[in-house]
Write a protein that holds these residues in place. Structure first.
Motif, PDB file in Angstrom:
ATOM      1  N   PRO A  38      43.476  46.844  29.552  1.00 10.14           N
ATOM      2  CA  PRO A  38      44.948  47.233  29.043  1.00 10.14           C
ATOM      3  C   PRO A  38      45.726  45.969  29.049  1.00 10.14           C
ATOM      4  CG  PRO A  38      44.751  47.825  31.246  1.00 10.14           C
ATOM      5  CD  PRO A  38      43.499  47.544  30.853  1.00 10.14           C
ATOM      6  N   ASP A  39      46.735  45.756  28.028  1.00 13.07           N
ATOM      7  CA  ASP A  39      47.651  44.747  27.857  1.00 13.07           C
ATOM      8  C   ASP A  39      48.253  45.034  29.041  1.00 13.07           C
ATOM      9  OD1 ASP A  39      49.094  42.690  27.014  1.00 13.07           O
ATOM     10  OD2 ASP A  39      50.095  43.724  25.306  1.00 13.07           O
ATOM     11  N   HIS A  40      48.371  44.078  30.088  1.00 11.91           N
ATOM     12  CA  HIS A  40      49.331  43.944  31.340  1.00 11.91           C
ATOM     13  C   HIS A  40      49.481  42.829  32.040  1.00 11.91           C
ATOM     14  CE1 HIS A  40      50.361  45.691  35.190  1.00 11.91           C
ATOM     15  NE2 HIS A  40      49.315  44.895  35.761  1.00 11.91           N
ATOM     16  N   GLN A  41      50.691  42.681  32.264  1.00 11.15           N
ATOM     17  CA  GLN A  41      51.084  41.462  32.882  1.00 11.15           C
ATOM     18  C   GLN A  41      51.092  41.733  34.512  1.00 11.15           C
ATOM     19  OE1 GLN A  41      52.132  38.573  31.316  1.00 11.15           O
ATOM     20  NE2 GLN A  41      52.226  37.793  33.234  1.00 11.15           N
ATOM     21  N   PRO A  42      50.179  41.076  35.134  1.00 10.47           N
ATOM     22  CA  PRO A  42      49.802  41.155  36.490  1.00 10.47           C
ATOM     23  C   PRO A  42      51.207  40.962  37.364  1.00 10.47           C
ATOM     24  CG  PRO A  42      48.232  39.699  35.525  1.00 10.47           C
ATOM     25  CD  PRO A  42      49.493  39.970  34.620  1.00 10.47           C
ATOM     26  N   ASP A  43      51.326  41.996  38.228  1.00 11.67           N
ATOM     27  CA  ASP A  43      52.484  42.009  39.228  1.00 11.67           C
ATOM     28  C   ASP A  43      51.920  41.486  40.518  1.00 11.67           C
ATOM     29  OD1 ASP A  43      54.223  42.695  41.233  1.00 11.67           O
ATOM     30  OD2 ASP A  43      54.686  44.694  39.948  1.00 11.67           O
ATOM     31  N   LEU A  44      52.415  40.458  41.161  1.00 12.91           N
ATOM     32  CA  LEU A  44      51.732  39.802  42.297  1.00 12.91           C
ATOM     33  C   LEU A  44      52.114  40.787  43.511  1.00 12.91           C
ATOM     34  CD1 LEU A  44      52.255  36.044  41.976  1.00 12.91           C
ATOM     35  CD2 LEU A  44      50.141  37.168  41.718  1.00 12.91           C
ATOM     36  N   GLN A  45      53.146  41.091  43.691  1.00 12.61           N
ATOM     37  CA  GLN A  45      53.954  41.988  44.469  1.00 12.61           C
ATOM     38  C   GLN A  45      52.869  43.225  44.677  1.00 12.61           C
ATOM     39  OE1 GLN A  45      57.959  42.945  44.694  1.00 12.61           O
ATOM     40  NE2 GLN A  45      57.979  43.922  46.632  1.00 12.61           N
ATOM     41  N   ASN A  46      52.879  43.798  43.591  1.00 19.55           N
ATOM     42  CA  ASN A  46      51.921  44.916  43.765  1.00 19.55           C
ATOM     43  C   ASN A  46      50.386  44.620  44.014  1.00 19.55           C
ATOM     44  OD1 ASN A  46      51.177  47.860  43.139  1.00 19.55           O
ATOM     45  ND2 ASN A  46      49.707  47.260  41.505  1.00 19.55           N
ATOM     46  N   GLY A  47      49.987  43.390  43.793  1.00 19.49           N
ATOM     47  CA  GLY A  47      48.816  42.976  44.164  1.00 19.49           C
ATOM     48  C   GLY A  47      48.510  42.812  45.430  1.00 19.49           C
ATOM     49  N   GLN A  48      49.512  42.335  46.182  1.00 21.46           N
ATOM     50  CA  GLN A  48      49.624  42.368  47.647  1.00 21.46           C
ATOM     51  C   GLN A  48      49.299  43.603  48.158  1.00 21.46           C
ATOM     52  OE1 GLN A  48      53.340  40.775  49.508  1.00 21.46           O
ATOM     53  NE2 GLN A  48      51.966  39.673  51.172  1.00 21.46           N
ATOM     54  N   ALA A  49      50.135  44.649  47.641  1.00 16.40           N
ATOM     55  CA  ALA A  49      50.198  46.030  48.284  1.00 16.40           C
ATOM     56  C   ALA A  49      48.772  46.423  48.152  1.00 16.40           C
ATOM     57  CB  ALA A  49      51.093  46.611  47.717  1.00 16.40           C
ATOM     58  N   VAL A  50      48.238  46.008  46.976  1.00 22.47           N
ATOM     59  CA  VAL A  50      46.709  46.680  46.845  1.00 22.47           C
ATOM     60  C   VAL A  50      45.846  46.041  47.709  1.00 22.47           C
ATOM     61  CG1 VAL A  50      44.851  46.849  45.230  1.00 22.47           C
ATOM     62  CG2 VAL A  50      47.116  47.354  44.394  1.00 22.47           C
ATOM     63  N   PHE A  51      46.120  44.798  47.941  1.00 18.23           N
ATOM     64  CA  PHE A  51      45.084  44.032  48.942  1.00 18.23           C
ATOM     65  C   PHE A  51      45.414  44.392  50.355  1.00 18.23           C
ATOM     66  CE2 PHE A  51      45.172  40.488  51.998  1.00 18.23           C
ATOM     67  CZ  PHE A  51      43.922  39.938  51.825  1.00 18.23           C
ATOM     68  N   ILE A  52      46.539  44.796  50.689  1.00 20.80           N
ATOM     69  CA  ILE A  52      46.801  45.346  52.236  1.00 20.80           C
ATOM     70  C   ILE A  52      46.288  46.941  52.155  1.00 20.80           C
ATOM     71  CG2 ILE A  52      48.616  46.332  53.729  1.00 20.80           C
ATOM     72  CD1 ILE A  52      50.511  44.089  52.579  1.00 20.80           C
ATOM     73  N   ALA A  53      46.295  47.685  50.908  1.00 18.61           N
ATOM     74  CA  ALA A  53      45.714  49.045  51.282  1.00 18.61           C
ATOM     75  C   ALA A  53      44.419  49.071  51.211  1.00 18.61           C
ATOM     76  CB  ALA A  53      46.372  49.724  49.874  1.00 18.61           C
TER      77      ALA A  53
END
Length: 306
Positions: A38-53
């Motif tokens: 998908p056309d998506h602008q990555p969100d680093l804050q959410n990426g960190q939350a996914v990393f933790i989860a």
């Protein structure tokens, strides 16, 4: 006899050819192209939350790492199993020994299709079967966050697997049988349960340890989260369904508090490999911990799997 062979040899050859063709089809690998994302602008804050989860550091950092060193994803930990020894890879952004030169499509293919950049299969010791249930945008955010972490040039080395499990293409049979993006708990009736299902079945990959497996290593959905042998061969992973054999006496708030503090309602404390899990869940939002707890109270109550 000669006439018999003349009649049946072509038919036998055809059967063999069909069998080979079916086998090649079943064991093929799939890869995504950039146009599939998908056309998506990555969100680093959410990426960190996914990393933790996802508890990525628990496997990919050094087993003794503390503090900021847990963000050095150099790999090297060894996972011992009946199939042999799996060596956790370096997923730091190093260009040679890590994943720094991977495209976004290659990363998503690895996470959700279990396919390496060279087209070979990953073994399901890497829990891509759970990650297949994730929102692809979360996977893209995770990759963007991983790119911000320290570089390591550690060469983790290859797996050491027993024959015939050393034949990597055979992992395609596992994918054919078990790889699916479909949720396990099909019926959810509110947003909290849906969020809990997503976290447990997807990035949290709780079933990878808490669910017993078939002879081919697939998760047994009929025994979902009802306990399993420890993958390392020492003891058992407990039943976490809401049965008397599991956590039936725990209320939602008990489970959420355990995920935050590591303390059970009986004032016991977390131990074993669950220590690292709680180190991650304690960093999650209170809402996400409550969502996980609500999901665990909503799944079928099962006796502990044999």
């Amino acid at each position: 006899m000669t006439g018999f062979l003349k009649r049946w040899a072509p038919r036998a050859a055809l059967v063999v050819a069909i069998g080979v063709g079916v086998g090649l089809f079943i064991t093929r690998s799939d890869q995504l192209a950039a146009s599939d994302l998908p056309d998506h602008q990555p969100d680093l804050q959410n990426g960190q939350a996914v990393f933790i989860a996802g508890g990525c550091a628990s496997c990919h950092a050094d087993a003794q790492a503390k503090g900021e060193d847990k963000l050095i994803l150099a790999g090297g930990q060894e996972l011992h199993s009946d199939f042999g020894t799996f060596v956790v890879p370096n997923i730091s952004p190093d260009l040679q020994t890590g994943i720094g030169d991977w495209t976004m499509a290659q990363f998503v293919s690895a996470m959700q299709l279990g396919t390496r950049p060279d087209g070979a299969h990953y073994y399901p010791a890497f829990p891509f079967g759970s990650y297949a249930k994730m929102d692809v945008r979360d996977v893209m955010d995770l990759r963007a966050y991983l790119d911000t972490l320290p570089v390591s040039q550690n060469d983790a080395g290859p797996n050491r697997l027993n024959f015939p499990f050393s034949i990597r293409r055979a992992a395609g049979v596992w994918k054919f049988l078990y790889l699916s993006p479909a949720p396990v708990l099909a019926e959810v009736n509110d947003a909290q349960l849906e969020r809990g299902r997503y976290l447990v079945e997807g990035p949290g990959h709780c079933a990878e340890c808490h669910t017993s497996r078939t002879l081919l290593g697939g998760l047994r959905h009929e025994a979902w989260l009802a306990g399993a042998p420890n993958p390392d061969g020492k003891g058992r992973i407990p039943n976490i369904t809401p049965s008397d054999a599991g956590i039936g006496s725990w209320v939602v708030e008990d489970i959420a508090y355990y995920l935050e503090s590591g303390f059970t309602p009986e004032f016991d404390s977390v131990g074993g490999s669950m220590v690292k899990v709680v180190e991650n869940t304690s960093q999650m939002t209170p809402e996400d911990r409550l969502a996980i707890a609500a999901y665990l109270k909503a799944i079928p109550a099962l006796p502990t799997a044999p």
